[in-house]
Scaffold this motif. Structure first.
Motif, PDB file in Angstrom:
ATOM      1  N   TYR B 303       1.079  -1.271  -0.031  1.00  0.00           N
ATOM      2  CA  TYR B 303       0.197  -0.111  -0.168  1.00  0.00           C
ATOM      3  C   TYR B 303       1.044   1.621   0.124  1.00  0.00           C
ATOM      4  O   TYR B 303       1.382   1.705   0.599  1.00  0.00           O
ATOM      5  CB  TYR B 303      -1.052  -0.287   1.524  1.00  0.00           C
ATOM      6  N   SER B 304       1.562   1.927  -1.446  1.00  0.00           N
ATOM      7  CA  SER B 304       1.926   2.575  -1.187  1.00  0.00           C
ATOM      8  C   SER B 304       1.322   4.366  -0.924  1.00  0.00           C
ATOM      9  O   SER B 304       0.437   3.830  -0.797  1.00  0.00           O
ATOM     10  CB  SER B 304       2.930   2.777  -2.680  1.00  0.00           C
ATOM     11  N   LEU B 305       1.977   5.501  -0.998  1.00  0.00           N
ATOM     12  CA  LEU B 305       1.955   6.331  -0.481  1.00  0.00           C
ATOM     13  C   LEU B 305       0.636   7.566  -1.536  1.00  0.00           C
ATOM     14  O   LEU B 305       0.234   7.932  -1.094  1.00  0.00           O
ATOM     15  CB  LEU B 305       3.194   7.555  -0.555  1.00  0.00           C
ATOM     16  N   VAL B 306       0.710   6.627  -2.647  1.00  0.00           N
ATOM     17  CA  VAL B 306       0.119   7.899  -3.701  1.00  0.00           C
ATOM     18  C   VAL B 306      -1.018   6.819  -3.440  1.00  0.00           C
ATOM     19  O   VAL B 306      -2.416   7.720  -3.691  1.00  0.00           O
ATOM     20  CB  VAL B 306       0.559   7.661  -4.895  1.00  0.00           C
ATOM     21  N   TYR B 307      -0.949   5.429  -3.023  1.00  0.00           N
ATOM     22  CA  TYR B 307      -2.364   4.300  -3.226  1.00  0.00           C
ATOM     23  C   TYR B 307      -2.953   4.621  -2.277  1.00  0.00           C
ATOM     24  O   TYR B 307      -4.331   5.005  -2.038  1.00  0.00           O
ATOM     25  CB  TYR B 307      -2.051   2.887  -2.598  1.00  0.00           C
ATOM     26  N   PHE B 308      -2.280   5.379  -1.056  1.00  0.00           N
ATOM     27  CA  PHE B 308      -3.523   6.526   0.055  1.00  0.00           C
ATOM     28  C   PHE B 308      -3.639   7.571  -0.307  1.00  0.00           C
ATOM     29  O   PHE B 308      -4.937   8.218   0.083  1.00  0.00           O
ATOM     30  CB  PHE B 308      -1.768   6.129   1.758  1.00  0.00           C
ATOM     31  N   LEU B 309      -2.990   8.518  -0.685  1.00  0.00           N
ATOM     32  CA  LEU B 309      -3.778   9.568  -1.444  1.00  0.00           C
ATOM     33  C   LEU B 309      -5.030   9.230  -2.179  1.00  0.00           C
ATOM     34  O   LEU B 309      -5.854  10.046  -2.211  1.00  0.00           O
ATOM     35  CB  LEU B 309      -2.422  10.359  -1.982  1.00  0.00           C
ATOM     36  N   TYR B 310      -5.124   8.463  -2.748  1.00  0.00           N
ATOM     37  CA  TYR B 310      -5.575   7.896  -4.030  1.00  0.00           C
ATOM     38  C   TYR B 310      -7.184   7.338  -3.054  1.00  0.00           C
ATOM     39  O   TYR B 310      -8.176   8.117  -3.619  1.00  0.00           O
ATOM     40  CB  TYR B 310      -5.332   7.368  -5.070  1.00  0.00           C
ATOM     41  N   ASP B 311      -6.882   6.687  -2.313  1.00  0.00           N
ATOM     42  CA  ASP B 311      -8.108   6.635  -0.905  1.00  0.00           C
ATOM     43  C   ASP B 311      -8.273   7.190  -0.593  1.00  0.00           C
ATOM     44  O   ASP B 311      -9.459   8.267   0.028  1.00  0.00           O
ATOM     45  CB  ASP B 311      -7.636   5.535  -0.643  1.00  0.00           C
ATOM     46  N   SER B 312      -7.548   7.901   0.335  1.00  0.00           N
ATOM     47  CA  SER B 312      -7.896   9.383   0.760  1.00  0.00           C
ATOM     48  C   SER B 312      -8.749  10.049   0.157  1.00  0.00           C
ATOM     49  O   SER B 312     -10.220  10.798   0.286  1.00  0.00           O
ATOM     50  CB  SER B 312      -7.199   9.974   0.990  1.00  0.00           C
ATOM     51  N   GLY B 313      -8.081  10.310  -1.215  1.00  0.00           N
ATOM     52  CA  GLY B 313      -9.571  10.798  -2.122  1.00  0.00           C
ATOM     53  C   GLY B 313     -10.642  10.560  -2.734  1.00  0.00           C
ATOM     54  O   GLY B 313     -11.588  11.526  -2.354  1.00  0.00           O
ATOM     55  N   PHE B 314     -10.535   9.388  -3.254  1.00  0.00           N
ATOM     56  CA  PHE B 314     -11.735   9.190  -4.510  1.00  0.00           C
ATOM     57  C   PHE B 314     -12.195   7.563  -3.316  1.00  0.00           C
ATOM     58  O   PHE B 314     -12.870   7.016  -4.199  1.00  0.00           O
ATOM     59  CB  PHE B 314     -10.904   8.979  -5.480  1.00  0.00           C
ATOM     60  N   LYS B 315     -12.067   7.548  -2.245  1.00  0.00           N
ATOM     61  CA  LYS B 315     -12.880   6.459  -1.895  1.00  0.00           C
ATOM     62  C   LYS B 315     -13.338   7.140  -0.096  1.00  0.00           C
ATOM     63  O   LYS B 315     -14.353   6.898  -0.378  1.00  0.00           O
ATOM     64  CB  LYS B 315     -12.095   4.925  -1.437  1.00  0.00           C
ATOM     65  N   PHE B 316     -12.610   8.007  -0.110  1.00  0.00           N
ATOM     66  CA  PHE B 316     -13.327   8.785   0.794  1.00  0.00           C
ATOM     67  C   PHE B 316     -13.457  10.055   1.428  1.00  0.00           C
ATOM     68  O   PHE B 316     -13.861  10.873   2.004  1.00  0.00           O
ATOM     69  CB  PHE B 316     -11.813   8.712   2.760  1.00  0.00           C
ATOM     70  N   PHE B 317     -13.116  10.270   0.243  1.00  0.00           N
ATOM     71  CA  PHE B 317     -13.411  11.989  -0.767  1.00  0.00           C
ATOM     72  C   PHE B 317     -12.994  13.023   0.690  1.00  0.00           C
ATOM     73  O   PHE B 317     -13.715  13.735   0.634  1.00  0.00           O
ATOM     74  CB  PHE B 317     -14.655  12.341  -0.621  1.00  0.00           C
ATOM     75  N   ASP B 318     -12.148  12.881   0.602  1.00  0.00           N
ATOM     76  CA  ASP B 318     -11.087  13.532   2.399  1.00  0.00           C
ATOM     77  C   ASP B 318     -10.471  14.790   1.448  1.00  0.00           C
ATOM     78  O   ASP B 318      -9.157  14.160   1.550  1.00  0.00           O
ATOM     79  CB  ASP B 318     -10.717  11.867   2.939  1.00  0.00           C
ATOM     80  N   PHE B 319     -10.828  14.979   0.846  1.00  0.00           N
ATOM     81  CA  PHE B 319     -10.288  15.996  -0.168  1.00  0.00           C
ATOM     82  C   PHE B 319      -8.847  16.804  -0.024  1.00  0.00           C
ATOM     83  O   PHE B 319      -7.541  17.140  -0.185  1.00  0.00           O
ATOM     84  CB  PHE B 319     -10.362  17.114  -1.453  1.00  0.00           C
ATOM     85  N   GLY B 320      -9.030  17.598   1.642  1.00  0.00           N
ATOM     86  CA  GLY B 320      -7.812  18.600   1.826  1.00  0.00           C
ATOM     87  C   GLY B 320      -7.062  17.400   2.087  1.00  0.00           C
ATOM     88  O   GLY B 320      -5.821  17.473   2.552  1.00  0.00           O
ATOM     89  N   TYR B 321      -7.631  15.947   2.875  1.00  0.00           N
ATOM     90  CA  TYR B 321      -6.216  15.282   3.717  1.00  0.00           C
ATOM     91  C   TYR B 321      -5.686  15.055   2.467  1.00  0.00           C
ATOM     92  O   TYR B 321      -4.178  14.245   3.196  1.00  0.00           O
ATOM     93  CB  TYR B 321      -7.192  14.469   4.442  1.00  0.00           C
TER      94      TYR B 321
END
Lengths: 300, 349
Positions: B303-321
């Motif tokens: 689970y890479s850093l960009v994966y974490f970014l992608y999930d935060s943004g497009f799975k949890f829609f936590d755009f700020g985070y």
């Protein structure tokens, strides 16, 4: 000098061999022969390893359903087009291919146009802020795309660009490498050409279309190939912006095929279809492409 | 988005002084010379016969203004694109990272809130760890492969063009394609690797299913896909080393390995370093391969850093985070770029 060096090499074998840690000269000639033969053998070995994954892809793509295990797939007499027919039927793969083509070709045309215009201005025109603009364009190379993915997405979705071609294409047109390449090439063209056209009364746009564009054709071709490949192979941005099944590109479609319960033979058939345009473009322009990477990466 | 990263520092690296240098004569010797009304343009055109200095200056002022306007007009489309789609989002990322912006579009300013949350988020540290380990595996594999093939190609003339093209072939395909194929090669049941191991009598290995093997396996697939680019740059570097230098070493009796270690390698160092940094930057941006091959598994072992970014943004829609994660990625890449500039600048002296 050259002859003396080679004769010195040979003479060194039985003779003193100053720094060499190898004890006797007798060992050297055979080692040399081995090296001469060994290098091509090594090359071929690495080449086989490089090509094997492609070969596996093609073999499995043409293997009959269920016959994807290794000895079975190697049986070329059982090769079938079934998997291609199946994957074309079951998935929207033609639609995805059209999307990929639109994304790649429209981007190529627009990037070539805008980047060559900007490159011409940066190379041959003096205007206030020229240096600052050029460097600020280049500075964006330091920002990885993923770092700005979220604002990109918010911006495009606010503008109503999700699941549209323009939403897919337009944000990717601001390409600093393209501008840079164009500027570097145009700067080398002699000013006299443009002045002569100006004296003949040509408008700036005419100078651009009749003098600049024909002269930069080689760099347009190279850049065009690169942009095509970048966009054809692009994944993250099309994944994010093409949310409906119809707006997927081939790479995104391939990834989703993989995720769903589609037979591996069909996935490999899809993969083969995806890679064909790359191989065509590459095969046609291989020398061109490899030369330009080797030089542009090193220009310092 | 390999495109953004591939040439990362290539264009502005070391080119700086030269570009400024060739920009200046171009600017002073180019269009303005004509605009100044010197004999060349005014002579053949027949205009401006014996003009007073005053009108000449006025004309040159107009010409200069016209040139500036055409210059701006030609830059305008690209400039507009850059303002809206590059500069804007870059500032936007910084802005979003200090808000709690979510899918709804509502937000409040939370200062360093996202960053302190990151510090306490185990998932973030895990993903950062995965990314570091992956990069530490990917970079040596890729550069070793690239250097090895570059040296091979440099040494042998036999079908060099053919082999060069062949080694470059994987690079022109997509990471997704590489991931799809290699996932199949790694398959436990009838994948190529396990089938081969089976022939040798070795038991099946779950390459992508074991948390210790998953990152090396993905790194190897990515190295296969990506080494061609660095190979070409290293090959060009090898070819730029003057023959006389290695010949001199040969005369002094240096063996092949000694020549490589003590002559070629030091001369190749700037190029090698350039390639190392570019690949490291790419390593930190890894996403596609993991998304397709393992979906970040097993249990987030890939689970890479960009994966974490992608999930935060497009799975949890936590755009700020997610934007805060993006800024962390940017800082990492920036540090690499700066270190490279520092060291290559010193090497050039």
């Amino acid at each position: 000098m050259a002859t003396s060096s080679t004769s010195a090499e040979r003479a060194a074998a039985p003779g003193p061999a100053p720094v060499s840690p190898h004890p006797a000269g007798a060992a050297r000639p055979p080692r040399r022969a081995a090296a001469r033969l060994g290098l091509p053998v090594l090359l071929v070995l690495v080449a086989v390893v490089t090509v094997t994954p492609f070969a596996v892809m093609v073999l499995v793509a043409f293997a009959p359903a269920g016959g994807q295990t290794l000895p079975g797939a190697l049986d070329v007499s059982r090769a079938t087009l079934e998997n291609f027919a199946d994957v074309l039927q079951s998935a929207d793969i033609t639609r995805w291919a059209v999307n990929s083509l639109v994304y790649s070709l429209v981007s190529v045309l627009l990037i070539l146009l805008f980047a060559s215009m900007a490159g011409y201005a940066f190379a041959k025109k003096r205007f206030p802020g020229r240096e600052i603009l050029f460097w600020s364009f280049l500075a964006t190379l330091m920002v990885p795309f993923q770092a700005t993915l979220i604002p990109y997405y918010i911006l495009v979705s606010e503008l109503g660009g999700v699941d549209t071609y323009w939403g897919l294409i337009v944000p990717t047109l601001a390409n600093s490498q393209a501008v840079f390449l164009m500027r570097q090439f145009i700067v080398q063209l002699p000013d006299e050409l443009f002045e002569a056209a100006k004296i003949d009364g040509a408008s700036e746009w005419r100078i651009y279309t009749t003098v600049v564009v024909p002269l930069i054709r080689p760099v347009l071709a190279t850049l065009g190939v690169f942009v095509f490949l970048w966009h054809w192979n692009d994944f993250l941005w099309p994944l994010v912006i093409g949310q409906s099944e119809e707006m997927r590109t081939l790479t995104v479609g391939l990834a989703t095929l993989e995720g769903e319960n589609v037979a591996i033979n069909q996935v490999m058939a899809g993969a083969t279809i995806t890679v064909i345009p790359c191989l065509l473009v590459f095969g046609l322009l291989q020398r061109y492409l490899t030369d330009s990477i080797a030089t542009s990466g090193l220009k310092s | 988005m390999r495109k953004a990263a591939t040439d990362e520092i290539a264009p502005d690296e070391g080119d700086g002084p030269r570009r400024e240098g060739d920009g200046a004569p171009g600017a002073s010797g180019g269009p303005p010379a004509g605009a100044q009304g010197d004999p060349r343009p005014s002579g053949p055109s027949g205009r401006g016969a014996g003009p007073a200095a005053k009108t000449a200056r006025a004309r040159s002022g107009i010409a200069r203004r016209r040139e500036a306007l055409t210059g701006l007009a030609f830059v305008a489309p690209m400039l507009l694109l850059f303002i809206v789609f590059r500069f804007g989002p870059t500032l936007g990322a910084a802005f979003l990272s200090v808000t709690d912006y979510r899918l709804s579009g509502e937000w409040t300013f939370i200062g360093a809130g996202n960053y302190t949350r990151l510090l306490g988020d185990d998932l973030f540290w895990e993903s950062l760890g995965v990314t570091v380990v992956y990069t530490a595996l990917y970079v040596p594999m890729t550069v070793a492969l690239a250097l090895g093939t570059a040296v091979l190609l440099h040494r042998t003339l036999w079908m060099r063009g053919f082999f060069r093209g062949l080694f470059f072939l994987p690079y022109v395909t997509s990471i997704v394609l590489a991931a799809v194929i290699w996932k199949w090669i790694y398959e436990v049941q009838d994948g190529l690797l396990n089938a081969s191991l089976g022939l040798l009598g070795a038991g099946p290995v779950d390459f992508l299913g074991s948390d210790s093997l998953v990152l090396p396996s993905i790194a190897a697939a990515s190295a296969w896909k990506g080494f061609g680019y660095s190979m070409l740059i290293l090959l060009a570097g090898l070819q730029s080393i003057p023959r006389e230098v290695t010949e001199a070493a040969t005369i002094d009796g240096a063996s092949g390995w000694q020549r490589f270690r003590w002559v070629t390698l030091p001369l190749l160092r700037p190029v090698l370093f350039f390639v190392l940094v570019i690949e490291a930057i790419l390593g930190f941006q890894v996403f596609d391969a993991m998304y397709v091959m393992t979906a970040g598994g097993p249990v987030r072992a890939s689970y890479s850093l960009v994966y974490f970014l992608y999930d935060s943004g497009f799975k949890f829609f936590d755009f700020g985070y997610a934007s805060a994660v993006g800024l962390v990625l940017f800082l990492i890449v920036l540090v690499f770029s700066l270190v490279q500039r520092r060291l290559i600048g010193r090497d050039a002296d």
